[in-house]
Each structure stands twice: as structure tokens, then as C-alpha cells.
Write a protein that holds these residues in place. Structure first.
Motif, PDB file in Angstrom:
ATOM      1  N   ILE A  57       0.814  -1.206   0.000  1.00  0.00           N
ATOM      2  CA  ILE A  57       0.000   0.000   0.000  1.00  0.00           C
ATOM      3  C   ILE A  57       0.857   1.269   0.000  1.00  0.00           C
ATOM      4  N   LEU A  58       2.104   1.177   0.491  1.00  0.00           N
ATOM      5  CA  LEU A  58       2.982   2.341   0.510  1.00  0.00           C
ATOM      6  C   LEU A  58       3.997   2.309  -0.629  1.00  0.00           C
ATOM      7  N   GLY A  59       3.773   1.460  -1.639  1.00  0.00           N
ATOM      8  CA  GLY A  59       4.749   1.302  -2.703  1.00  0.00           C
ATOM      9  C   GLY A  59       5.108   2.595  -3.395  1.00  0.00           C
ATOM     10  N   ASN A  60       4.115   3.371  -3.822  1.00  0.00           N
ATOM     11  CA  ASN A  60       4.387   4.626  -4.519  1.00  0.00           C
ATOM     12  C   ASN A  60       3.801   5.813  -3.761  1.00  0.00           C
ATOM     13  N   SER A  61       3.569   5.639  -2.478  1.00  0.00           N
ATOM     14  CA  SER A  61       2.988   6.716  -1.697  1.00  0.00           C
ATOM     15  C   SER A  61       4.055   7.764  -1.379  1.00  0.00           C
ATOM     16  N   ASP A 121       0.588  37.748  -2.212  1.00  0.00           N
ATOM     17  CA  ASP A 121      -0.311  36.603  -2.389  1.00  0.00           C
ATOM     18  C   ASP A 121       0.500  35.318  -2.419  1.00  0.00           C
ATOM     19  N   TYR A 122       0.038  34.304  -1.717  1.00  0.00           N
ATOM     20  CA  TYR A 122       0.764  33.036  -1.687  1.00  0.00           C
ATOM     21  C   TYR A 122      -0.224  31.891  -1.435  1.00  0.00           C
ATOM     22  N   ALA A 123       0.257  30.688  -1.629  1.00  0.00           N
ATOM     23  CA  ALA A 123      -0.512  29.481  -1.311  1.00  0.00           C
ATOM     24  C   ALA A 123       0.467  28.382  -0.925  1.00  0.00           C
ATOM     25  N   ALA A 124       0.238  27.775   0.232  1.00  0.00           N
ATOM     26  CA  ALA A 124       1.077  26.681   0.728  1.00  0.00           C
ATOM     27  C   ALA A 124       0.265  25.397   0.700  1.00  0.00           C
ATOM     28  N   LEU A 125       0.824  24.368   0.066  1.00  0.00           N
ATOM     29  CA  LEU A 125       0.111  23.096  -0.121  1.00  0.00           C
ATOM     30  C   LEU A 125       0.798  21.976   0.633  1.00  0.00           C
ATOM     31  N   GLY A 126      -0.006  21.100   1.226  1.00  0.00           N
ATOM     32  CA  GLY A 126       0.468  19.854   1.795  1.00  0.00           C
ATOM     33  C   GLY A 126      -0.420  18.726   1.322  1.00  0.00           C
ATOM     34  N   GLN A 127       0.181  17.617   0.905  1.00  0.00           N
ATOM     35  CA  GLN A 127      -0.618  16.519   0.353  1.00  0.00           C
ATOM     36  C   GLN A 127      -0.031  15.179   0.749  1.00  0.00           C
ATOM     37  N   LEU A 128      -0.901  14.253   1.100  1.00  0.00           N
ATOM     38  CA  LEU A 128      -0.520  12.891   1.417  1.00  0.00           C
ATOM     39  C   LEU A 128      -1.054  11.986   0.324  1.00  0.00           C
ATOM     40  N   ASN A 129      -0.154  11.298  -0.368  1.00  0.00           N
ATOM     41  CA  ASN A 129      -0.532  10.457  -1.498  1.00  0.00           C
ATOM     42  C   ASN A 129      -0.454   8.982  -1.115  1.00  0.00           C
ATOM     43  N   PHE A 130      -1.488   8.247  -1.443  1.00  0.00           N
ATOM     44  CA  PHE A 130      -1.506   6.808  -1.223  1.00  0.00           C
ATOM     45  C   PHE A 130      -1.671   6.108  -2.564  1.00  0.00           C
ATOM     46  N   SER A 131      -0.893   5.087  -2.776  1.00  0.00           N
ATOM     47  CA  SER A 131      -1.012   4.283  -3.985  1.00  0.00           C
ATOM     48  C   SER A 131      -1.178   2.832  -3.574  1.00  0.00           C
ATOM     49  N   VAL A 132      -2.288   2.237  -3.970  1.00  0.00           N
ATOM     50  CA  VAL A 132      -2.577   0.847  -3.644  1.00  0.00           C
ATOM     51  C   VAL A 132      -2.337   0.025  -4.914  1.00  0.00           C
ATOM     52  N   GLY A 133      -1.181  -0.620  -4.988  1.00  0.00           N
ATOM     53  CA  GLY A 133      -0.831  -1.340  -6.199  1.00  0.00           C
ATOM     54  C   GLY A 133      -0.709  -0.377  -7.360  1.00  0.00           C
ATOM     55  N   ASP A 134      -1.102  -0.840  -8.549  1.00  0.00           N
ATOM     56  CA  ASP A 134      -1.069   0.020  -9.732  1.00  0.00           C
ATOM     57  C   ASP A 134      -2.466   0.310 -10.247  1.00  0.00           C
ATOM     58  N   ARG A 135      -3.476   0.121  -9.402  1.00  0.00           N
ATOM     59  CA  ARG A 135      -4.857   0.310  -9.835  1.00  0.00           C
ATOM     60  C   ARG A 135      -5.583   1.416  -9.090  1.00  0.00           C
ATOM     61  N   VAL A 136      -5.142   1.745  -7.869  1.00  0.00           N
ATOM     62  CA  VAL A 136      -5.848   2.719  -7.046  1.00  0.00           C
ATOM     63  C   VAL A 136      -4.865   3.763  -6.533  1.00  0.00           C
TER      64      VAL A 136
END
Length: 585
Positions: free
Chosen positions: A357-361, A390-405
Motif C-alpha cells: 500500500i505504501l509502494g508509490n505513496s 499573495d501566496y498558497a502553501a500546499l500539503g498533500q498525502l498520497n496513497f497508492s494501492v498497487g497500480d490500480r488505485v
């Protein structure tokens, strides 16, 4: 010295003949494999198309075959033909091999102690064997042991050389041709570190429905991008992108024939065009480089969150408003990625290696400021610069479940002196709200509404996105975003929502084609101060079919249907029809 040079010149053709003898030996034996034509073995087609790649490949292959017998887990140079497990004294070429191995020591064989004489010799193996024999004979000459090369050997090898003179001449001519083409390429190439990636879009489009249809005409628009992609290490990339275009979005009108301040229905090729008169400008200057396990993104100009963060919208998103995805900017990506833009830095850190589940996260964080280059105050006395504008700060958590999700949770904190929520200073074509007046401000500029009041505001936005590919022929993706906007004045706070779902059928009808259908709600709010009773949801429906004419040309017809433009159901629906042609090179 002259005597030594003469011996080298005399012996070298002889050794070449010896190597040809080995070639004849190998090819005369029964061959269970498929033979390759001489033209293909010499790579005539490859030479004509990519000589510099073929030259480097040839060098690499020769070195690999030359060193194959010197690996740590293999035998070193053989000293007797009996060391070859697949060579027998009854073989007709036994004596020739015995001479080459035991007298001259220039044939090493393979790491598993085999000679593999029952198959055709490749051109790389031929070059490696020739190179080894020349090195060995030159070594013998240099050490005053050249008498090991007998007159009888020279006479025999000279006859072999004459026998193969036609083949040698052909080989020499093709090598000369390769060298000439390589020299020409090196002399005239654009750069050894930079390649050009271009895109040109032709779009014929029109809008229908009520006053909006009456006040707009059919247009033929264009946009061109030339991206100079430079790599200094092979792993980094510097994007210097030039853009020009004359495309602008349609102006929509309400039932009173007044313009609606909305960018709903803006198409991807209608953004990033500057003043719209085909003047050239640099619309992206970014640098991406790996540092340890992390990928670092630096933007000097034209930075966008979607350039470094995963948007999870395959087949709809194409390279930040490119010409091979969805028609509209709204269907291309979640509006949360269009909050702010400009110059700044971002970091993408992987969370795992391998499968699972953390392969490409990964964790993604970025900061972009739209006025980073301006040191002073603006005309209204408002601070600008890297941290005060003017500014914008982004934070993102990415999850990759296999190669399908793929899943992502995104947070963006932004500030806008004009109160514009989306696209401040980047001309990205997504609706923005001016909290000071309740007037929609979709261009993200510093100008207020007709009342002249523009109230600064900060925002906290939360979004989730997901992509699911149950098969190679089906892709489903979607997003939801929520925005909490806080103005500096009293009673000017509000919340906004947006969501969308897309279904894509890749390779529909033909490999490379894409059939896409998208539906969602463009950004809307039920409690914007001063907005009145306009609380209708502006729905967006879109369908397109990208037809791949060739590897470099695609044609995309499509339709966009907008309901309740400007969040008011009293306004007539708008229907946009487009025929887009994209050239990539």
C-alpha cells in the motif's frame, strides 16, 4: 620506432583476418537461431535515424562483450582450447581455435567456459574479438615477442583477408557513413543537454444559449508552447517554456444581458495566453532535481501546484492545461490545485519502496507566491514579495494501492490581497470569489468589482481525490474540495464547495484514443456576503473524444453543458461546442 609502427600495420590486417576466420567458423556451424540480415546487423536504419544513440550503444556493447570474461564471478582469459566445454578435438575449427587461444591468447570465450560456436556471431562480439586480438598482438610487438607471429600465419591470414575483402569494404563504408553522420549531428545539434518539446493547438469553438449565445460568435483560436527541457545530470530537468496564443474564454451573460463574472466553461487552451495577441512570453521556468530520496521542485516563474503534486485525474489532466486531456480546466483537475501560483519551492518525499500500500505513496509540500519578484508595495499600499504578497502553501498525502488505485488528501492555505480564492496571479481560468463584495472575480487580478472594493482574505482548503483503474480499458477518477474563506473585514466570511467525477475509456476504437465523460459542480457557495438569493449549484457536464490521427496529431471534438451560470438558475444554460486539434513534436 618506425620499425615497430611498420610491424603494427603489417600484423593488424592479419589479426583482422584471424577474427574473420573465427566469424566464419561460428557461422558455418549449424545454427538453430534465426539469422539476421546483414543490413539489420549493421543497423542501417538506426544509423540513418539516430546515429549518436547507435554509436554510444555500439561502444557500450563492445565494452560489455570485451569485459564479459573478466567479471568477478567468471573465469579469466583461457590458456587452452580444452578449457572450452563445448569445443571438441573433432570439430573442424579446433586447430584454428587452438592457435588463437594458445599461441596468441586473444579469445576469452564466455564466463561459463563455453565458446558457443554453434550460433551466428553478432557484430558486437566480432568487434570485441577484433579489439582483443589487436591489443594482444600490439602487446607482443611492444614486448619484442613479435616472432610468435609466423610468416605462415601471416600468409594464411592475408589470403583470408583477400577472401573477405568485399565484406570488409562494405563494413568500412558503413562505418565511415556512421562517423560522418555522427560528426554532422554533433556539429549542428541544438544542444547536448536540451531537447525541445512543442505543442500547437488549433481550436474551433462556439457557445449557444440565450444572451450568451447571442453575444458570442464562432471563433478559431490557437495556442503554442515550446518547452526547452534541459538536463545536466540525466535525472534533473529545467523547464523553460515559451507560450503564445490568441485564445480567450467566452463571456457569459445573464437574462438582463449583463456580463456574468464567471470563468465557467473555460477551456485549457484558453489559459496561459497573456494578452491574447500571440505575443511570446515565458510562462514556465521551473527546475526539478532529486536530492537523496526526495524530489525537489523550484519555480522561478509560472509555477503551479499541479506541476509537482499528483492530481489523480488520468486521461483528463494533461501536463497543466495541455491539449490532450479534457476540454475544460474544471474537468482537467480539482480547483484546489489552482489556488495561488507563481514562484516558490516544493518537495516530494516517498514513503516506501517496493510493492504494498505504501509502494508509490509520498508526502508532498509546496509554497508558491504570485508576486515573489516584486519588492515594493502595490498601488493600494499592499505588501508584495515572496512572503508578504499573495501566496498558497500546499500539503498533500498520497496513497497508492498497487497500480490500480491512487488516493490523495490535500490541504492548501492561501492569502489573496484581492480576496480571490482561486488562481491568484496565474491566469488559470477557474472561478474565484471576491469576499469584499460578493462579486465573482474569476481572473484572479487585483481589481475589485464594480463597487471598487476588494477585501483581502485568507483561505483554508481541504480536498480529496481518487483514481481507480479496474482494467486497462477503464479509468474512474473524482475529487471533492471544501474552502473556508476568512476576510479581514466584518461579516465577509464564507465557505465554498466543488466536486466532480470522470469516466475515461482509453484506446476506445483505436490505440491512443480516449473517450471521456465528466460531471460535477463548479465552485459555489450558499453564504457569500452580498450575493443575494443566488444559491443554485452551477453544474458542469462534459464529453469529449480524442482521436489519435498519428503519434503527433490528435483531433478532439467535444461538448460542455453549463447549468445555472453564475450560480443562478434564472440564467439560461450555456452549451459550448469545440473541435480541438493538437500537434505535439
Amino acid at each position: 620506432m618506425s620499425n615497430l609502427l611498420w610491424k603494427s600495420l603489417v600484423v593488424s590486417p592479419a589479426v583482422l583476418g584471424a577474427t574473420l576466420l573465427v566469424s566464419a567458423t561460428a557461422m558455418a556451424a549449424p545454427n538453430p537461431t534465426t539469422q539476421v540480415s546483414a543490413a539489420k546487423q549493421l543497423g542501417v536504419t538506426e544509423v540513418a535515424q539516430q546515429p549518436e544513440i547507435l554509436a554510444q550503444t555500439t561502444i557500450d556493447q563492445v565494452n560489455r562483450y570485451s569485459n564479459e570474461g573478466n567479471q568477478g564471478n567468471s573465469q579469466s582469459q583461457v590458456t587452452s582450447v580444452s578449457q572450452f566445454s563445448d569445443v571438441q578435438p573433432t570439430d573442424w575449427a579446433f586447430q584454428a581455435l587452438q592457435s588463437l587461444v594458445e599461441r596468441y591468447g586473444c579469445i576469452a570465450g564466455y564466463p561459463n567456459a563455453t565458446y558457443r560456436g554453434n550460433r551466428a556471431l553478432t557484430r558486437y562480439e566480432f568487434a570485441a574479438g577484433l579489439n582483443a586480438c589487436l591489443d594482444r598482438v600490439n602487446e607482443l610487438i611492444a614486448t619484442a615477442t613479435a616472432d610468435l607471429v609466423t610468416k605462415q600465419d601471416l600468409a594464411t591470414l592475408q589470403r583470408l583477408q583477400e577472401e573477405f575483402s568485399a565484406e570488409l569494404a562494405t563494413l568500412r563504408g558503413r562505418v565511415d557513413s556512421l562517423e560522418a553522420r555522427t560528426a554532422e549531428l554533433e556539429a549542428n545539434q541544438f544542444s547536448t543537454t536540451t531537447k525541445l518539446v512543442g505543442e500547437a493547438i488549433f481550436g474551433v469553438t462556439d457557445v449557444f444559449g440565450g444572451n450568451t449565445g447571442d453575444n458570442n460568435n464562432t471563433v478559431f483560436q490557437d495556442r503554442v508552447r515550446l518547452d526547452l527541457q534541459t538536463s545536466f545530470t540525466g535525472k534533473d530537468v529545467l523547464h523553460t517554456r515559451l507560450a503564445a496564443g490568441n485564445a480567450t474564454a467566452f463571456t457569459q451573460f445573464d437574462n438582463a444581458n449583463n456580463p456574468i463574472g464567471t470563468a465557467e466553461g473555460t477551456q485549457t487552451f484558453q489559459v496561459g495566453n497573456g494578452n491574447g495577441n500571440n505575443s511570446v512570453r515565458i510562462d514556465r521556468l521551473t527546475y526539478e532535481v532529486p536530492i537523496g530520496p526526495a524530489q525537489v521542485y523550484l519555480a522561478a516563474s509560472g509555477g503551479r501546484h499541479s506541476q509537482y503534486a499528483a492530481v489523480n485525474n488520468p486521461y483528463f489532466f494533461d501536463n497543466t492545461d495541455g491539449g490532450n486531456g479534457a476540454l475544460s480546466t474544471f474537468a482537467s483537475e480539482s480547483p484546489i490545485y489552482r489556488i495561488g501560483g507563481g514562484a516558490g519551492i516544493a518537495l516530494n518525499l516517498p514513503l516506501g519502496k517496493g510493492g504494498g500500500i505504501l509502494g508509490n505513496s509520498s508526502i508532498t509540500a509546496g509554497y508558491l507566491a504570485s508576486q515573489a519578484n516584486i519588492p515594493g508595495l502595490n498601488e493600494n499600499g499592499v505588501n508584495q514579495g515572496l512572503t508578504n504578497g499573495d501566496y498558497a502553501a500546499l500539503g498533500q498525502l498520497n496513497f497508492s494501492v498497487g497500480d490500480r488505485v491512487a488516493l490523495a488528501a490535500t490541504y492548501v492555505h492561501g492569502y489573496s490581497a484581492s480576496g480571490a480564492l482561486f488562481d491568484s496571479g496565474t491566469d488559470g481560468g477557474v472561478g474565484a470569489f471576491d469576499v469584499g463584495t460578493g462579486q465573482a472575480n474569476f481572473l484572479g487580478n487585483a481589481a475589485g468589482s464594480a463597487t471598487g472594493a476588494a477585501t483581502p482574505a485568507s483561505s483554508n482548503s481541504y480536498g480529496v481525490s481518487a483514481a481507480f483503474r479496474p482494467s486497462d480499458k477503464l479509468s474512474i477518477s473524482g475529487f471533492v474540495s471544501y474552502h473556508d474563506v476568512t476576510g479581514v473585514g466584518a461579516g465577509d466570511d464564507y465557505q465554498a464547495w466543488s466536486y466532480g467525477l470522470g469516466v475515461a475509456l482509453p484506446d476506445f476504437g483505436k490505440k491512443g484514443n480516449v473517450l471521456g465523460v465528466f460531471a460535477g459542480a463548479e465552485p459555489y457557495s450558499f453564504n457569500r456576503p452580498g450575493f443575494g438569493g443566488n444559491n443554485d449549484i452551477p453544474y458542469h457536464f462534459e464529453g469529449f473524444y480524442k482521436y489519435r490521427v498519428s503519434d503527433n496529431i490528435s483531433v478532439t471534438p467535444g461538448v460542455i453543458w453549463l447549468t445555472s451560470p453564475g450560480q443562478n438558475s434564472d440564467n439560461d444554460d450555456a452549451i459550448i461546442g469545440t473541435l480541438r486539434t493538437t500537434f505535439t513534436f
